[in-house]
Design a protein around this motif. Structure first.
Motif, short mmCIF file in Angstrom:
data_model
loop_
_atom_site.label_atom_id
_atom_site.label_comp_id
_atom_site.label_asym_id
_atom_site.label_seq_id
_atom_site.Cartn_x
_atom_site.Cartn_y
_atom_site.Cartn_z
N ASP A 1 -0.33 4.95 -16.05
CA ASP A 1 -1.54 4.73 -15.64
C ASP A 1 -2.56 5.46 -16.73
OD1 ASP A 1 -3.99 4.39 -14.69
OD2 ASP A 1 -3.55 4.33 -12.81
N HIS B 1 -0.44 -5.00 -11.61
CA HIS B 1 -1.80 -4.25 -11.05
C HIS B 1 -1.76 -4.46 -9.59
CE1 HIS B 1 -4.58 -4.62 -14.59
NE2 HIS B 1 -3.74 -5.53 -15.09
N GLN B 2 -1.12 -5.19 -8.82
CA GLN B 2 -1.06 -5.25 -7.40
C GLN B 2 -0.07 -3.84 -6.94
OE1 GLN B 2 0.20 -9.12 -6.40
NE2 GLN B 2 -1.98 -9.67 -5.94
N TRP C 1 -2.87 0.18 -17.64
CA TRP C 1 -1.65 0.65 -17.96
C TRP C 1 -1.26 0.47 -19.34
CZ3 TRP C 1 -3.20 -1.21 -13.19
CH2 TRP C 1 -2.73 -0.28 -12.31
N SER D 1 0.84 -1.25 0.06
CA SER D 1 -0.01 -0.04 0.10
C SER D 1 0.98 1.23 -0.14
CB SER D 1 -0.81 -0.07 1.13
OG SER D 1 -0.01 -0.09 2.72
N ARG D 2 0.35 2.19 -0.50
CA ARG D 2 1.18 3.64 -0.73
C ARG D 2 1.56 4.05 0.53
NH1 ARG D 2 0.31 6.65 -6.48
NH2 ARG D 2 -0.15 4.73 -7.59
N ALA E 1 0.40 -1.34 -8.64
CA ALA E 1 -0.41 -0.10 -9.10
C ALA E 1 0.50 1.21 -9.26
CB ALA E 1 -1.66 0.22 -8.16
N ARG F 1 3.66 7.16 -7.36
CA ARG F 1 4.35 5.84 -7.31
C ARG F 1 5.15 5.49 -8.36
NH1 ARG F 1 2.53 0.40 -4.35
NH2 ARG F 1 3.37 1.71 -2.81
N ASP G 1 2.11 4.67 -10.68
CA ASP G 1 1.72 5.79 -11.81
C ASP G 1 2.60 5.58 -12.98
OD1 ASP G 1 -0.26 7.62 -10.27
OD2 ASP G 1 1.47 7.52 -8.65
#
Length: 285
Positions: free
Chosen positions: A116, A72-73, A99, A32-33, A75, A40, A77
Motif C-alpha cells: 500500500d 481492493h476488498q 497498491w 474486516s480487520r 486491502a 494485514r 498492507d
C-alpha cells in the motif's frame, strides 16, 4: 455474472453445510480487520496465464478484474502474489492502485510483492534464487519497507516452492539460509514470508523450514482462525472447497509481532478468480 455468483454461493453453502468441520463462507462480508490488529499480510496464488488451460479456468482477461477487486476488498498492507506472467503485471499495474508492485533488478518475476503506497515506501529488495532452471518462479523474493508515518521497518518475502518433495526440502534449506542472511543484515526487524509452498503445514519440508529458520506459521499461532482444515486450492470449474487437507499456501513470521487472525478466504469472486484461495493474516505489531 450475478447468476454465476449466486450459483457459486449456493453450491458452496450447501457443500459446507453438508461437510461441517472448520468451514466458514467469509468473503467478502467478513474480511474486516481483526480487532487489535494493525498490519494485514496476504498470500495469494492468482494462476499464471500459461497454466490456466490445464484445469479449464476462465481466461486471464476475465479473471484480472476479479483479482484487482479482491485486492481492493482485502486491502492488505502487503501481499505476496504468486504465478504472475508478464501479462499479469500489465493488467494489474493500474487496476490495483494505490497498491504498487515492489521493484528490484528482477522485475516481472513470477513471485511478486505488492504494498500500500499510501502507507509504506520501499527501501530495498532483491531475490535469492533456488537451485533450479526456472529461477523466475522458484526463488525467494524480498523487500525492505518503511512505514511512512512512524518509520517502522518490515521485511516482506514471497516464494513458490517446487512440486517434488525432495526438491522442496532443498528449497526449505535455501530459504532458511537466505532468511538468516537477511536477519543479520536487518537485525530486530519483523519478517513476514508469504508463498505457495506446495507443502501442507505438517509436511517434512515445511516443518524443516520452521525448524531451521525459527519462524512461526501464522495459522498455527493466531488467536482466530477460519477454514484451517480446508485445502487452499480449489478446482476453478467445480468451485468446491477440499476438506481433510490443510493449506499449501502459508504466511510465516518472525519478530516482535502477534498474529491476531489468520483466515483462508472462501466465497464470491474467490471461487472464480484462481485455483488458489488467499491466506489473510492480521497482526499486531
Amino acid at each position: 455474472m450475478l447468476e454465476k455468483l449466486i450459483f457459486s454461493f449456493v453450491c458452496v453453502m450447501a457443500f459446507l453445510s453438508a461437510s461441517g468441520a472448520d468451514a466458514v463462507f467469509n468473503y467478502p462480508d467478513s474480511v474486516s480487520r481483526a480487532p487489535g490488529s494493525n498490519l494485514r499480510v496476504v498470500s495469494y496464488n492468482i494462476l499464471a496465464k500459461k497454466w490456466e488451460h490445464q484445469n479449464g479456468a476462465r481466461k486471464i482477461g476475465e479473471r484480472a478484474p476479479d483479482v484487482a477487486k479482491i485486492i481492493h476488498q482485502l486491502a492488505p498492507d502487503f501481499a505476496g502474489l504468486q504465478e504472475l506472467d508478464p501479462i499479469w503485471y500489465k493488467l494489474l499495474a493500474d487496476a490495483i492502485k494505490p497498491w504498487k508492485f515492489a521493484e528490484n533488478p528482477y522485475d516481472k518475476n513470477m513471485c511478486a510483492v505488492i504494498y500500500d503506497s499510501r502507507k509504506y515506501r520501499q527501501l530495498d529488495g532483491d531475490i535469492f534464487p533456488y537451485v533450479t532452471k526456472n529461477r523466475a518462479i522458484r526463488c525467494l523474493r524480498w523487500g525492505l519497507f518503511e512505514d511512512i508515518k512512524n518509520g517502522k521497518k518490515f521485511v516482506i518475502t514471497n516464494t513458490h516452492w517446487e512440486l517434488k518433495p525432495v526438491r522442496r526440502l532443498k528449497d526449505a534449506e535455501i530459504m532458511a539460509a537466505s532468511l538468516k542472511k537477511l536477519q543479520k543484515r536487518f537485525p530486530g526487524i519483523p519478517f513476514f514470508c508469504t508463498g505457495d509452498y506446495n507443502s501442507t503445514r505438517d509436511s517434512e519440508e515445511f516443518t524443516k523450514l520452521l525448524k531451521l529458520s525459527g519462524f512461526k506459521d501464522a495459522v498455527q499461532n493466531a488467536e482466530i482462525t477460519e477454514n484451517a482444515k480446508l485445502s487452499s486450492t480449489i478446482h476453478p470449474v467445480e468451485r468446491k472447497p477440499r476438506f481433510n487437507k490443510t493449506h499449501i499456501d502459508h504466511i510465516v513470521f518472525y519478530g516482535d509481532v502477534k498474529p491476531v487472525s489468520a483466515k483462508l478466504g472462501i466465497g464470491g469472486l474467490l471461487m472464480q478468480a484462481s485455483d488458489h484461495l488467499p491466506i489473510i493474516a492480521d497482526f499486531e505489531i
